[in-house]
Structure formats: structure tokens, C-alpha cells
Design an enzyme around this catalytic site. Structure first.
Site, PDB file in Angstrom:
ATOM      1  N   ASP A 103      -0.384   2.402 -11.387  1.00  0.00           N
ATOM      2  CA  ASP A 103      -1.199   1.681 -10.406  1.00  0.00           C
ATOM      3  C   ASP A 103      -0.938   0.192 -10.535  1.00  0.00           C
ATOM      4  OD1 ASP A 103      -3.056   0.815  -8.624  1.00  0.00           O
ATOM      5  OD2 ASP A 103      -4.760   1.055 -10.013  1.00  0.00           O
ATOM      6  N   HIS A 104      -0.289  -0.360  -9.529  1.00  0.00           N
ATOM      7  CA  HIS A 104       0.113  -1.761  -9.628  1.00  0.00           C
ATOM      8  C   HIS A 104      -1.085  -2.705  -9.535  1.00  0.00           C
ATOM      9  CE1 HIS A 104       2.840  -4.969  -9.974  1.00  0.00           C
ATOM     10  NE2 HIS A 104       3.829  -4.524  -9.197  1.00  0.00           N
ATOM     11  N   GLN A 105      -2.271  -2.179  -9.238  1.00  0.00           N
ATOM     12  CA  GLN A 105      -3.458  -3.031  -9.261  1.00  0.00           C
ATOM     13  C   GLN A 105      -3.752  -3.484 -10.684  1.00  0.00           C
ATOM     14  OE1 GLN A 105      -6.621  -1.540  -6.127  1.00  0.00           O
ATOM     15  NE2 GLN A 105      -5.716   0.196  -7.156  1.00  0.00           N
ATOM     16  N   VAL A 134      -2.401   1.813  -6.071  1.00  0.00           N
ATOM     17  CA  VAL A 134      -1.176   1.288  -5.469  1.00  0.00           C
ATOM     18  C   VAL A 134      -0.012   1.823  -6.297  1.00  0.00           C
ATOM     19  CG1 VAL A 134       0.125  -0.784  -4.912  1.00  0.00           C
ATOM     20  CG2 VAL A 134      -2.375  -0.767  -4.660  1.00  0.00           C
TER      21      VAL A 134
END
Ligand SMILES: Cc1cc2nc3c(=O)[nH]c(=O)nc-3n(C[C@H](O)[C@H](O)[C@H](O)COP(=O)(O)OP(=O)(O)OC[C@H]3O[C@@H](n4cnc5c(N)ncnc54)[C@H](O)[C@@H]3O)c2cc1C
Lengths: 478, 448
Positions: free
Chosen positions: B418-420, B242
Site C-alpha cells: 500500500d503506497h499510502q 493504493v
């Protein structure tokens, strides 16, 4: 330097043993790549067999003989010689020697310019990283990190008629004769025997070539070329005894050689000299290879991998001692590969073709597969044969005997082989070699313009015959 | 009797998928160990895989033409005795891997007791392959085994492009590497990411199922292999991560003063210097402080892999497309060494003579887009990495220092993450630290 060792000693990154085409090139290339190199050779002058007693002096002699022969037939072109042309052997020899000296001197200069240390002496291994170099009975130890063996070959002797330097001679002595022998018997119809036999015939000797097989040149020739060669030998008056072997010799000012045919019938040939040219043996027996863990095969060859590395990883072998063919240009390429591998660069002896040239009459050159080899390998073979009779240039040279032949894979249209007989065949094979190594298709050659009028057109014509587009020769319908 | 499952092994050169060409045995057959079982085509070569065991084949999975992935079960056996551990691609038989040339060796041990022998020559030699000497040499230089390639040229001739394609197969997607287990698992995971068996004909994953209409003359140019690989990698990254991009601004006036002096000092010694190594060093200091930025994610195990090595990928713009050579262990190299390595790698990237190994094993990537132009950008992460740093144009800009407006050297820095696994605040902290280091060489140099 080993303290307390009374012997003189030297050390280097890379030691090259033998300064023939393999060794002298390898040493230069190693030095160019930054290695500290020692090059050793038993003889005083560099260049090995090739420069001192092989390719170069033989080609000088052959050229002189050819020129002499041309002069004798020049009258048809309107060249009139007042009196007769005559051979001055000592002068010819000193001209030949001056050519050799120029070239060997050139090699020495190149080694020096590149910083290679050259030492004279006979080397043998004392251990995996050391050789002993014998200089006039005085040993010098040389330590090395990596070594290249390039010791070349020596002419094979017939046990029942050993070389005596006078009556029974090898190719080396044959290149140094003070006079043209009246009667010369050549044992061995390979290229060395036939080249020298032809030259002496042209210089005025009575020449008989004795060959054990049923064909000259080891039966390697295309049949079309083989018959041209036989015809020309007959025309020149060279007596060729096929399927005969020498069995004894009686030396003398006019001595004799006894030969025997395949049914055991004997014949006595009078001779002033007998040239034995029955092959060459790798110089590997005196190297004490066992001390490094190496062993030559039954014929004396040292096995190597594609990088020219022997079974002992820090020792390499190049030139005539690795495998057939024993040719200088093969040694040159192997030399470059070994040097580059030693210097850590990716390199491999992965050539597809080694061209071969025989400076016989006609001159013969070939690269790649013969027609028979191609059929054997299962190709759907197409050939193109162009006779020099149809070449304008050959006619202006007064040399209409010869041909060019291409061997093609009909399915893929790939060129598989090129074979040439006739003047300058050795020069013309360059195109064929390049085409084969570049993987050319037959139309690559057929659609390339070749300058007119030249002999090189004959290669084009053969290609066009294979393609079915030739305009200068009506080939038999395929 | 025991059951044995054969998983598609790593067929070499870090390939993780292949196309099933044909089965060389059928279900119900009794087969001996090492007897040919199946032919698989990869983007490098067609390889024949031998049966790993002797026994009866109970089931074969997959039809010719299907794409199968490393680790997929492809054959099931009934075998005598106890079951050996199922094959796994880390230790599976290497499919007729060409013997590697022994490395040059400085010296042999003292007097050997026996006579050494040469390894048997492989059946197919480089000179048996249809290729020019130049192409054969290129293959050696790039570490590609030419005897295992299938040429695309006339009559099967292998071209330079074939060699480059074989070598660059790994550019975008780093491949398993025996020596780096952490890295390997991550790469495996990359391979798992598209477990669905896709028919081969379906071109790059990016290709949408929409007909392309033309309304005027067009020139059709086939997509190059490199372009296809880049496309696959970009889509994979977008699918798996993400992406969010955070922008920071840094004042590099002081750093450049230092850089200019060092450059002069080195020039006197004939050493060339560029600013990029300083940024690499600063980034590594930040990666150490914020290890998640140098991590990857193993979705299968639900574990985050914090990499303890700092192999920095540098995006290089080449005429054929993006290539990412890697500076290995950049944390242990000095500025000058890194500068030299970048110069060499970039040059060879443009010549397309990089070795496969020089393009894989990265832990974090930097894209230095500034010299080309622009204000800032939103770079795509080099999956399975979790973040990427973009360096943008350095220029003189007005700034307020101690209440005064003055001219300073400034630049934007961007990071996509990566926003995860990484939150915006983490990215902001990471970038602020980086900007501070770049602004204050006195601080930065304490972290080298
Ligand atoms: C008459 C004749 C004509 C030829 N014509 C041609 C031709 O036209 N074209 C062609 O390509 N080839 C030709 N050849 C073949 C060519 O000469 C060889 O292929 C070539 O010389 C091989 O090179 P090399 O480096 O392997 O070894 P060589 O040239 O044989 O050199 C080896 C060197 O190693 C030295 N040496 C050997 N043992 C030791 C040791 N223990 N210590 C120190 N030094 C040692 C020798 O003194 C020698 O100088 C011809 C050969 C002959 C005899």
C-alpha cells in the site's frame, strides 16, 4: 498405582461401565480412537441384556415358534407332514443358547482385537476419577480420566408378586424354560410381554395377556395397526384382558393369578407360570453417583446433553439409562457419539428418528410421527395406507394381513412417519428410517423404483396413495 | 432521565452487517430489558435482538430491508437514572448465541460438594432442523451452529452449500476476534469502510451498472456465496489501498541444496517436507526487520497498528475459489510443524471443511502461485493487511556467478504494498533482504 494401597489397582483413559450394546460398542470405538480403555461388566459374558437375555434370545425363540406355526398351516400350500410336528424345548433352548454364545464370544473377540481390557465385576464410584470393582468379594480400584456409564436396566418387579424364578418370572427366565407351560399368564401388554406371549402361544401354551391400559403396546400404535393386531391375537387364541390389573398370585404347579378390571371386578386365572413384563428400571441406584456429584432422576435415568455428557463433564451416560426408548440400536448410536466426543471429535446424538420394531404377530415397525402426533404438532396431514391384501408378494408368502402407512405434511410434502405391520416389517422400516433421517419428500419415495415382487413395494404404494398416483389399490377418495 | 443509544452489536460469528427484517417494537413504546426489539438477518441466520435497557423508545433508525452495520446506532431510549455506557459491540449481549459445548475436560476436582446440573437444552436442537445427518455433521465439523441457519433447499432444507457459505462468510474479510484487540479494531475498520447504507438488492460491489447484453446462447449460473465474498474483499482492498507491485529475483540454489538434504533426512523418518515453510520463515524474519509490512491502518484514529504476532495466511486455490487459511504464530513453529499444518489446512480448504477460526486472524499473506505457472504477477493485498508476497516459479536459469555463466535455481518474488503507508524504496529494501536470505541459507538460518 497408589503406593501402600493394599488393594489391586488399575488405571485407564476411559472406563466403560456395563458391556451391553451401549458399553461394548463405546469401548471398541474409544479404543479405535486411540484411548486406553477398560470395559467392566458384572456378568461373565459380554453383550448385556440384549445379547444374553433380550433381543437375541427372544428373537430366536420367536423365530422357532413362528416356524412351528407355519408348518402347521403349510398344508394349504401342499406341504404334507407325515405325523405331527413337535416341540423339543431343551433342544430349542440349546440352539438359542448356541446363538447367544456365538454372538457374545464375537463381542469378546472384537474387544480383544481392539485392545480393550475387559474386567468382570460390579462397579461403583468412589470419587470423580475412581471406581471400585467388586470381583468375588475382592475390590479392585480403577482410576480413569473419563467414564461412560452404560449399566442398562433390570425388569421391574411387582411388590405383591415378587419374582421367585419358578412361578412368577421375568423375561430372562421366560427365555430359559425347560418346557412349554400349559397355562401362561403375562402381566403387561407391552412389546416384551406380547412378543413372548405370542411365541408361547404358538409353541402350544394357553396364553392370557393382562394389560392395565385400554390398548396393547402402550397405545402407541396407529389405529389401523392396532385393530390388525387385536384381530390376529383373537385368531391365534391369545386372551387379551385390557383395563385389567394383577393384584395377587398364588404360586403352585398349577397356581393362580387374581386380576381386577377397572370397576374392581375380580377374576382368577389359573396359571403354571406368570410372566411379569411391566417395564424396566435403570440400573443406577447402586453406582454411588452422589460421590461424583451426579443424581439420577426419580425413575433412575441419568440426564445427558446432546453429546451424552452428564452434568459432570468428564462422565458420560448412554443406552437405556439415558432416556426412552430403551432400544439397543439407540444405545449403539449414543455409544459412537460419546466415544467420539471423548476423543475430542465433534459429534452429537442428533438423530431425528429411532425406529421401533415389535416382533409380535403381525410384526410391527414404525419410524417417525404417528398420524395423531403429526396432527397434534399442527401439520396439515396427508396419509397413505396400503393393505398387504393388494400386495402380490404378501400373497405368495401366504401372509396377506398387514399394511403400510405413510404420514406426510401436505404443505411441504415432507415425509413425517412410516408405520408397517406384516411380515418383515422390521426389515422394511429401514427404508422409512433412512428416508426420514435424510428428510425425504414423499415424491422421493414415490419416484424411486422398488423391486417387484417384494414387500418393499408396499412402502412405495403407500407413498403413491399419499401422492394420489397409486395404480394397485383404489383408495377411498380423499 | 437519561438518553441511551443502542448500537448494532456484533451478532456473533464475526458478522459485521445485517439486513433489518422487522422492528418488534415502535417508537414511543415503553420496553423492558431483554424484550425483543428487532430482527436482523445476516448471511448466517435471522437473529432476534433484545432491548439492552428498560425505558421508552424515542427513535428507531432504519427501515425493513435496509443493511445496517455493526456499531451503527439503531435505537434511542429514554431511561430512568444515570445513563450506562452506550452499548458497544465488544460487550453487547450476544444475540441468543447457542451455548457452546463445554470442552472435554480431563479430570474433575476432588469429591464435589453438590450435585451438578445440566444446562437447559436449547429450544431448537440440531435434529429439529431440516438437514441430512451428513449436513448436520458437516456443520459440527465446521463449527457452524446449524440451528441458526436458514436453508435454501426445498421447504427450507439446509444444504451442504448453506453450511459452507455460512462458514466461509469470513474467508475474505477477517472478523473481529475477542482475544486480539489490535486485530479487532482493524477489522472493525474494515466494516466501517462501507458505512453508506446500500440497499440489499444491489449485488456484489463489483457489479457495474451496465446492462449485460448477450449475442448467442448462454448458460446462466448463479454466483456462489464464496465467489461473492471474494469479489467484495477484492473491491474493498482496491478501494482502500493504493496498490503498487515490486518484483525481485532470488537465487535459491543453495537453499534448495539444503532443502533436498533435509527432505531426504526427514523422508527416512516418514516426515514430508515442502519448500514453502522456508519461505514463510524467511518472510517472517523480514517482517520483523520491516514491521510496516506486518501492519494495518486504523483510519478512524489515524494510527498504524504494528502487529506483534505473525499469523501467516496462505492463499489456497480450491475448485470453488480462493480460500486463505491462516498459520497462527508461525514465528513460533518449526519448519516441519508448518509443513504439516499447511498440508492439513490446504486439504481441508479444498474439502471446504475449514473452521471459521482457521481462516481469520491473519497478519500477512503469502500466495504461492509459482507451481501453477507464470513469470510473475501483481497480487491483491488481503485487506486490512498492507502487503502481500507472491512466490513465483523456481526454475533453472542462466546466471552470472563470479564472472562465469552457469545454471542456477532462480525465481521471481513479487510484493504488492500500500503506497499510502509504504514507499517504493521500503519495498525494495524488504525484497532485497528477503532475496539475500533465500540466497544464503547460512544467513537465513541464523534468523529462524
Ligand atoms: C426380552 C427383551 C427383548 C428385547 N428386545 C429388543 C429388541 O428386539 N430390539 C431392541 O432394540 N431392544 C430390545 N430390548 C432392549 C435391549 O435389550 C436394550 O435396549 C439394550 O440391551 C440396552 O443396552 P444398554 O447398553 O443400555 O444396557 P444393557 O444391555 O442393559 O447392559 C448393561 C450391562 O451393564 C451391566 N451392569 C449394570 N450395572 C453394573 C455395575 N454396577 N457394574 C458393572 N456392570 C454393571 C449389566 O450386567 C449389563 O450387562 C429387549 C429387552 C428385553 C428384556
Amino acid at each position: 498405582m497408589v503406593v501402600g494401597n493394599l488393594n489391586a489397582s488399575e488405571g485407564c483413559d476411559a472406563l466403560v461401565i456395563g458391556a451391553g450394546p451401549g458399553g461394548y460398542v463405546c469401548a471398541i470405538r474409544l479404543a479405535q480412537l486411540g484411548k486406553d480403555v477398560i470395559l467392566v461388566d458384572a456378568r461373565a459374558s459380554l453383550g448385556g441384556v440384549c445379547l444374553n437375555e433380550g433381543c437375541i434370545p427372544s428373537k430366536a425363540l420367536i423365530h422357532a415358534a413362528e416356524t412351528f406355526e407355519h408348518l402347521q398351516h403349510a398344508d394349504s400350500m401342499g406341504i404334507v407332514l407325515e405325523g405331527t410336528a413337535r416341540i423339543d424345548m431343551p433342544k430349542l433352548k440349546s440352539w438359542k443358547d448356541s446363538v447367544v454364545k456365538r454372538l457374545t464370544g464375537g463381542v469378546a473377540t472384537m474387544e480383544k482385537m481392539n485392545g480393550v481390557r475387559v474386567m468382570q465385576g460390579t462397579a461403583r464410584f468412589l470419587g470423580p476419577n475412581q471406581v471400585e470393582l467388586m470381583q468375588d468379594g475382592r475390590p479392585i480400584m480403577i482410576d480413569f480420566e473419563q467414564a461412560v456409564i452404560a449399566t442398562g436396566t433390570t425388569a421391574i418387579e411387582l411388590p405383591f408378586m415378587p419374582f421367585d424364578g419358578e412361578f412368577v418370572i421375568g423375561s430372562r427366565e421366560a427365555l430359559d424354560l425347560e418346557e412349554v407351560p400349559e397355562k401362561l399368564v403375562v402381566i403387561g401388554g407391552g412389546y416384551i410381554g406380547l412378543e413372548l406371549g405370542t411365541a408361547y402361544k404358538k409353541l402350544g401354551a394357553d396364553v392370557t395377556v393382562v394389560e392395565m391400559m385400554d390398548q396393547l403396546l402402550g397405545g402407541s400404535l396407529e389405529p389401523e395397526i392396532n385393530s390388525l393386531l387385536n384381530k390376529r391375537c383373537k385368531q391365534l387364541g391369545i386372551q387379551v384382558l385390557l383395563q385389567h390389573k394383577a393384584i395377587s398370585a398364588k404360586p403352585g404347579k398349577l397356581g393362580e393369578v387374581v386380576v381386577e378390571d377397572k370397576d374392581g371386578k375380580q377374576k382368577t386365572l389359573p396359571a403354571n407360570k406368570v410372566l411379569v413384563a411391566v417395564g424396566r428400571r435403570p440400573n443406577t441406584s447402586k453406582l454411588d453417583l452422589a460421590t461424583v456429584g451426579l443424581q439420577a432422576d426419580a425413575q433412575g435415568f441419568i440426564q445427558v446433553d446432546i453429546e451424552r455428557r452428564t452434568a459432570v463433564p468428564h462422565i458420560f451416560a448412554i443406552g437405556d439409562i439415558t432416556e426412552q426408548p430403551m432400544l439397543a440400536h439407540k444405545a449403539y448410536r449414543e455409544a459412537k457419539v460419546a466415544a467420539e466426543v471423548i476423543a475430542g471429535h465433534p459429534a452429537a446424538y442428533d438423530v431425528r428418528v429411532v425406529p421401533a420394531v415389535m416382533f409380535t404377530d403381525p410384526e410391527i415397525a414404525s419410524a417417525g410421527m404417528t398420524e395423531a402426533q403429526a396432527r397434534e404438532a399442527g401439520y396439515n396431514v396427508q396419509i397413505g395406507v396400503f393393505p398387504l391384501k393388494a400386495s402380490g408378494r404378501a400373497m405368495t408368502l401366504g401372509a396377506p394381513e398387514g399394511l403400510t402407512k405413510v404420514v406426510v405434511d401436505m404443505d411441504s410434502q415432507r415425509l413425517l412417519g412410516v408405520h408397517i405391520a406384516g411380515p418383515q416389517a422390521g426389515e422394511l422400516i429401514g427404508e422409512g428410517t433412512l428416508a426420514l433421517e435424510l428428510d425425504a419428500f414423499i415424491d422421493d419415495i414415490g419416484h424411486t423404483i422398488h423391486a417387484h415382487p417384494t414387500l418393499s413395494e408396499a412402502v412405495l404404494e403407500a407413498a403413491e396413495i399419499a401422492l394420489g398416483t397409486c395404480a394397485h389399490f383404489a383408495s377411498p377418495k380423499r | 432521565m437519561a438518553q441511551y443509544t443502542f448500537l448494532l452489536p456484533d451478532v456473533g460469528e464475526g458478522i459485521h452487517e445485517g439486513q433489518l427484517v422487522e422492528w418488534l417494537a415502535s417508537a414511543g413504546d415503553t420496553i423492558k430489558e431483554d424484550q425483543p426489539l428487532v430482527r436482523i438477518e445476516t448471511d448466517k441466520a435471522v437473529v432476534e435482538l433484545p432491548s439492552p435497557v428498560s425505558g421508552k423508545i424515542t427513535q428507531l433508525k432504519g427501515e425493513p430491508g435496509e443493511i445496517i452495520h455493526v456499531g451503527d446506532p439503531i435505537a434511542f431510549f429514554e431511561i430512568e437514572g444515570a445513563a450506562p455506557a452506550p452499548s458497544h459491540h465488544h460487550d453487547a449481549p450476544a444475540a441468543q448465541a447457542a451455548p457452546a459445548a463445554p470442552a472435554p475436560q480431563a479430570a474433575a476436582p476432588a469429591a464435589p460438594a453438590h450435585t451438578a446440573t445440566l444446562a437447559a437444552t436449547p429450544a431448537k436442537r440440531p435434529q429439529d432442523v431440516l438437514a441430512t445427518p451428513h449436513t448436520r455433521a458437516l456443520a459440527r465439523q465446521m463449527g457452524v451452529d446449524i440451528t441458526r441457519l436458514q436453508g435454501t433447499g426445498r421447504a427450507g432444507r439446509i444444504t451442504d452449500e448453506d453450511i459452507q457459505a455460512a462458514a466461509s462468510g469470513q474467508i475474505a474479510a477477517p472478523a473481529p476476534q475477542a482475544a486480539a484487540p489490535v486485530h479487532q479494531q482493524v477489522a472493525d475498520q474494515a466494516a466501517q469502510a462501507h458505512t453508506a447504507r446500500t440497499p440489499v438488492a444491489a449485488a456484489p460491489p463489483a457489479a457495474a451498472n451496465v446492462e449485460v447484453t448477450v449475442h448467442g446462447p448462454v448458460e446462466r449460473v448463479p454466483q456462489t456465496f464464496l465467489r461473492r465474498k471474494i469479489a467484495e474483499q477484492m473491491v474493498l482492498s482496491r478501494q482502500q489501498l493504493v496498490h503498487v507491485t515490486h518484483i525481485e529475483e532470488a537465487d535459491v540454489t543453495e537453499l534448495f541444496k539444503h532443502y533436498d538434504e533435509s527432505k531426504k533426512a526427514l523422508a527416512k523418518r516418514d516426515i514430508k517436507l515442502t519448500p514453502l515453510p522456508y519461505f514463510i520463515k524467511a518472510t517472517i524474519a523480514c517482517l520483523k526487520e520491516f514491521p510496516i509490512f506486518n501492519a494495518s491502518y486504523d483510519a478512524q484514529k489515524g494510527e498504524i497498528l504494528f502487529k506483534k504476532y505473525y499469523n501467516i495466511g496462505i492463499a489456497v486455490d480450491t475448485p470453488e475459489g480462493l480460500v486463505v487459511p491462516v498459520i497462527k504464530d508461525a514465528d513460533r513453529k518449526d519448519i516441519v510443524t508448518i509443513a504439516q499444518e499447511i498440508r492439513d489446512l490446504a486439504k481441508r480448504a479444498r474439502e471446504r471443511t475449514l473452521k471459521i477460526d482457521e481462516m481469520r486472524g491473519g497478519s500477512y499473506t503469502i500466495t504461492n502461485i509459482g507451481p501453477v505457472g507464470g513469470v510473475f504477477a501483481t497480487p491483491i493485498i488481503n485487506y486490512p493487511e498492507l502487503a502481500i508476497l507472491g512466490l513465483h516459479k523456481i526454475e533453472d536459469r542462466p546466471a552470472v556467478v563470479d564472472g562465469e555463466i552457469c545454471v542456477r535455481k532462480r525465481m521471481y518474488l513479487s510484493t504488492s504494498f500500500d503506497h499510502q503507508l509504504i514507499d517504493g524504496a521500503d519495498a525494495a529494501r524488504f525484497m532485497r533482504t528477503l532475496a539475500e536470505m533465500l540466497a544464503e541459507p547460512a544467513y537465513l538460518f541464523t534468523r529462524f
